[in-house]
Design a protein around this motif. Structure first.
Motif, mmCIF file in Angstrom:
data_model
loop_
_atom_site.group_PDB
_atom_site.id
_atom_site.type_symbol
_atom_site.label_atom_id
_atom_site.label_comp_id
_atom_site.label_asym_id
_atom_site.label_seq_id
_atom_site.Cartn_x
_atom_site.Cartn_y
_atom_site.Cartn_z
ATOM 1 N N TYR B 29 -1.037 -3.349 -13.218
ATOM 2 C CA TYR B 29 -0.843 -1.915 -12.960
ATOM 3 C C TYR B 29 -0.251 -1.686 -11.572
ATOM 4 O O TYR B 29 0.605 -0.833 -11.371
ATOM 5 N N GLN B 30 -0.756 -2.469 -10.628
ATOM 6 C CA GLN B 30 -0.322 -2.349 -9.238
ATOM 7 C C GLN B 30 1.176 -2.596 -9.117
ATOM 8 O O GLN B 30 1.891 -1.890 -8.421
ATOM 9 N N GLN B 31 1.604 -3.617 -9.851
ATOM 10 C CA GLN B 31 3.016 -3.986 -9.820
ATOM 11 C C GLN B 31 3.879 -2.859 -10.394
ATOM 12 O O GLN B 31 4.893 -2.490 -9.805
ATOM 13 N N GLN B 32 3.403 -2.302 -11.522
ATOM 14 C CA GLN B 32 4.169 -1.211 -12.144
ATOM 15 C C GLN B 32 4.186 0.030 -11.263
ATOM 16 O O GLN B 32 5.172 0.762 -11.218
ATOM 17 N N ALA B 33 3.055 0.278 -10.571
ATOM 18 C CA ALA B 33 2.940 1.521 -9.790
ATOM 19 C C ALA B 33 3.466 1.342 -8.367
ATOM 20 O O ALA B 33 3.719 2.327 -7.675
ATOM 21 N N GLY B 34 3.588 0.112 -7.928
ATOM 22 C CA GLY B 34 4.015 -0.148 -6.569
ATOM 23 C C GLY B 34 2.892 -0.027 -5.560
ATOM 24 O O GLY B 34 3.136 0.222 -4.388
ATOM 25 N N GLY B 35 1.643 -0.161 -6.039
ATOM 26 C CA GLY B 35 0.491 -0.112 -5.127
ATOM 27 C C GLY B 35 -0.703 0.505 -5.814
ATOM 28 O O GLY B 35 -0.584 1.024 -6.931
ATOM 29 N N ALA B 36 -1.858 0.404 -5.150
ATOM 30 C CA ALA B 36 -3.074 0.990 -5.724
ATOM 31 C C ALA B 36 -4.013 1.362 -4.593
ATOM 32 O O ALA B 36 -4.076 0.666 -3.585
ATOM 33 N N SER B 37 -4.741 2.462 -4.773
ATOM 34 C CA SER B 37 -5.679 2.893 -3.745
ATOM 35 C C SER B 37 -7.048 3.160 -4.362
ATOM 36 O O SER B 37 -7.193 4.054 -5.210
ATOM 37 N N ALA B 38 -8.030 2.363 -3.913
ATOM 38 C CA ALA B 38 -9.388 2.540 -4.425
ATOM 39 C C ALA B 38 -9.930 3.912 -4.052
ATOM 40 O O ALA B 38 -10.646 4.540 -4.834
ATOM 41 N N ALA B 39 -9.566 4.401 -2.861
ATOM 42 C CA ALA B 39 -10.060 5.706 -2.414
ATOM 43 C C ALA B 39 -9.526 6.816 -3.312
ATOM 44 O O ALA B 39 -10.257 7.719 -3.716
ATOM 45 N N ARG B 40 -8.242 6.708 -3.676
ATOM 46 C CA ARG B 40 -7.655 7.695 -4.588
ATOM 47 C C ARG B 40 -8.319 7.598 -5.956
ATOM 48 O O ARG B 40 -8.588 8.601 -6.610
ATOM 49 N N GLY B 41 -8.589 6.364 -6.382
ATOM 50 C CA GLY B 41 -9.241 6.143 -7.669
ATOM 51 C C GLY B 41 -10.627 6.763 -7.709
ATOM 52 O O GLY B 41 -11.047 7.323 -8.722
ATOM 53 N N GLU B 42 -11.330 6.686 -6.583
ATOM 54 C CA GLU B 42 -12.675 7.263 -6.510
ATOM 55 C C GLU B 42 -12.597 8.778 -6.663
ATOM 56 O O GLU B 42 -13.376 9.386 -7.399
ATOM 57 N N LYS B 43 -11.626 9.374 -5.976
ATOM 58 C CA LYS B 43 -11.441 10.830 -6.067
ATOM 59 C C LYS B 43 -11.121 11.237 -7.511
ATOM 60 O O LYS B 43 -11.652 12.215 -8.033
ATOM 61 N N PHE B 44 -10.270 10.440 -8.131
ATOM 62 C CA PHE B 44 -9.872 10.693 -9.516
ATOM 63 C C PHE B 44 -11.089 10.620 -10.444
ATOM 64 O O PHE B 44 -11.260 11.437 -11.344
ATOM 65 N N PHE B 45 -11.940 9.628 -10.201
ATOM 66 C CA PHE B 45 -13.125 9.413 -11.045
ATOM 67 C C PHE B 45 -14.051 10.628 -11.034
ATOM 68 O O PHE B 45 -14.617 11.004 -12.051
ATOM 69 N N PHE B 46 -14.181 11.261 -9.873
ATOM 70 C CA PHE B 46 -15.113 12.388 -9.750
ATOM 71 C C PHE B 46 -14.449 13.750 -9.969
ATOM 72 O O PHE B 46 -15.147 14.756 -10.070
ATOM 73 N N ALA B 47 -13.105 13.779 -10.038
ATOM 74 C CA ALA B 47 -12.392 15.062 -10.130
ATOM 75 C C ALA B 47 -12.748 15.801 -11.418
ATOM 76 O O ALA B 47 -12.807 15.213 -12.496
ATOM 77 N N LYS B 48 -12.994 17.092 -11.267
ATOM 78 C CA LYS B 48 -13.328 17.923 -12.429
ATOM 79 C C LYS B 48 -12.074 18.615 -12.937
ATOM 80 O O LYS B 48 -11.227 19.045 -12.159
ATOM 81 N N ASN B 49 -11.981 18.732 -14.243
ATOM 82 C CA ASN B 49 -10.837 19.394 -14.849
ATOM 83 C C ASN B 49 -11.331 20.389 -15.902
ATOM 84 O O ASN B 49 -12.277 20.103 -16.633
ATOM 85 N N THR B 50 -10.687 21.555 -15.943
ATOM 86 C CA THR B 50 -11.050 22.550 -16.954
ATOM 87 C C THR B 50 -10.100 22.431 -18.137
ATOM 88 O O THR B 50 -8.886 22.556 -17.978
ATOM 89 N N LEU B 51 -10.661 22.155 -19.303
ATOM 90 C CA LEU B 51 -9.853 22.004 -20.513
ATOM 91 C C LEU B 51 -9.424 23.383 -21.029
ATOM 92 O O LEU B 51 -10.015 24.395 -20.654
ATOM 93 N N PRO B 52 -8.389 23.402 -21.898
ATOM 94 C CA PRO B 52 -7.932 24.694 -22.448
ATOM 95 C C PRO B 52 -9.072 25.510 -23.076
ATOM 96 O O PRO B 52 -9.030 26.731 -23.068
ATOM 97 N N ASN B 53 -10.111 24.829 -23.593
ATOM 98 C CA ASN B 53 -11.210 25.572 -24.220
ATOM 99 C C ASN B 53 -12.274 26.021 -23.206
ATOM 100 O O ASN B 53 -13.333 26.522 -23.599
#
Lengths: 173, 129
Positions: B29-53
């Motif tokens: 994945y890192q190769q395809q994306a050109g890098g990876a950030s664990a800190a960004r991944g952590e934020k993504f893991f906890f991020a809340k999203n409101t679905l259309p419903n």
């Protein structure tokens, strides 16, 4: 005829065997069991988000509709490849409640479902209602149960297809 | 038959063809994306999203806010921990990883994840000790 050892023996044997037959007809398997899901792909794919429900819980038309609408599966997109979808559909239809492979229990389930309807939840069938009508509403709300689809919360051997009464253990919270 | 004859099939059984390490999967994945950030991944893991419903969801809805803990699907089926430190099978089968990204990204974000998001997510979970 006095009470001899021989008479006592016959009495005892009669008691034991009647108890045996009673126990057999009350408690045991034949009328509350489904063959467990024997198709590996079905067990894996259907069983990753919920219990892999036995095919015999619903008639073929229900499974066909469900497998045709996997992209809108109870609010989630559960779609699979066309090959996987076809293989799982085949297994479910071949072992459905109204299939040739159905046992007495499944035939009873199928006969309670009005023709022209294709229920998507077993919990909405007459058979489920009839068997669970004594369960009070507050029990369904317990955290460890959470959903009517969570058979295994109370039916301890549900994953192997067994729903017999003496295996039921209702969680306290 | 000696021990050798027994050991060969056992070895074959214990290392299926698809078996990779989480690091190998991250590297791809890192190769395809050109890098990876664990800190960004952590934020993504906890991020809340409101679905259309109107439903508010995040990765943690099923996986709990502890990646080392056992989670629970909406249908109340147990989900094994996400962090490889708590679950040795996690991120060892590339096809399985892709399958669940596809499915769960739609569940939570109502879209597929980008390669960058996948790289960050795997990097974060590997970093959990």
């Amino acid at each position: 005829m006095g009470i001899t050892l021989k008479n006592l023996g016959i009495l005892l044997a009669a008691l034991i065997s009647s108890g045996f037959f009673l126990g057999y007809s009350w408690g045991s398997g034949s009328d509350a069991s489904f063959p467990p899901v024997s198709h590996k792909l079905t067990a894996e794919e259907c069983g990753s988000c919920h219990m892999a429900f036995p095919a015999g819980l619903l008639p073929a038309r229900s499974w066909q509709h469900m497998m045709n609408t996997l992209d809108r599966h109870f609010g989630e997109d559960a779609s699979l490849s066309p090959e996987e979808t076809a293989a799982i559909t085949r297994y479910l239809v071949d072992n459905a409640a109204d299939s040739r492979n159905a046992n007495l229990l499944m035939r009873r389930i199928a006969s309670g479902i009005p023709s022209g309807t294709a229920p998507q939840r077993f919990t909405e069938t007459r058979h489920f209602g009839y068997l669970h009508d004594e369960v009070p509403a507050n029990i369904w709300k317990r955290a460890k149960i959470g959903s009517r689809a969570n058979c295994v919360a109370c039916h301890t051997r549900a994953e192997s297809g067994s729903f017999i009464e003496r295996e039921i253990k209702i969680p306290k919270d | 038959m000696n021990l050798f004859h027994l050991a060969v099939p056992l070895l074959l059984l214990s290392t299926p063809a698809w078996s990779e390490t989480p690091q190998q999967i991250l590297a791809q994945y890192q190769q395809q994306a050109g890098g990876a950030s664990a800190a960004r991944g952590e934020k993504f893991f906890f991020a809340k999203n409101t679905l259309p419903n109107g439903e508010v969801v995040s990765c943690t809805s099923c996986h709990t806010d502890n990646p080392k803990a056992v989670g629970k699907t909406r249908a109340h089926k147990q989900v094994e921990p996400l962090a490889p430190v708590a679950n040795r099978e996690r991120f060892t089968d590339p096809a399985k990883v892709e399958k669940w990204f596809k499915r769960n990204c739609k569940d939570v974000l109502a879209r597929e994840c980008t390669v960058q998001e996948k790289a960050d997510f795997v990097a974060y979970l590997i970093s959990v000790k």
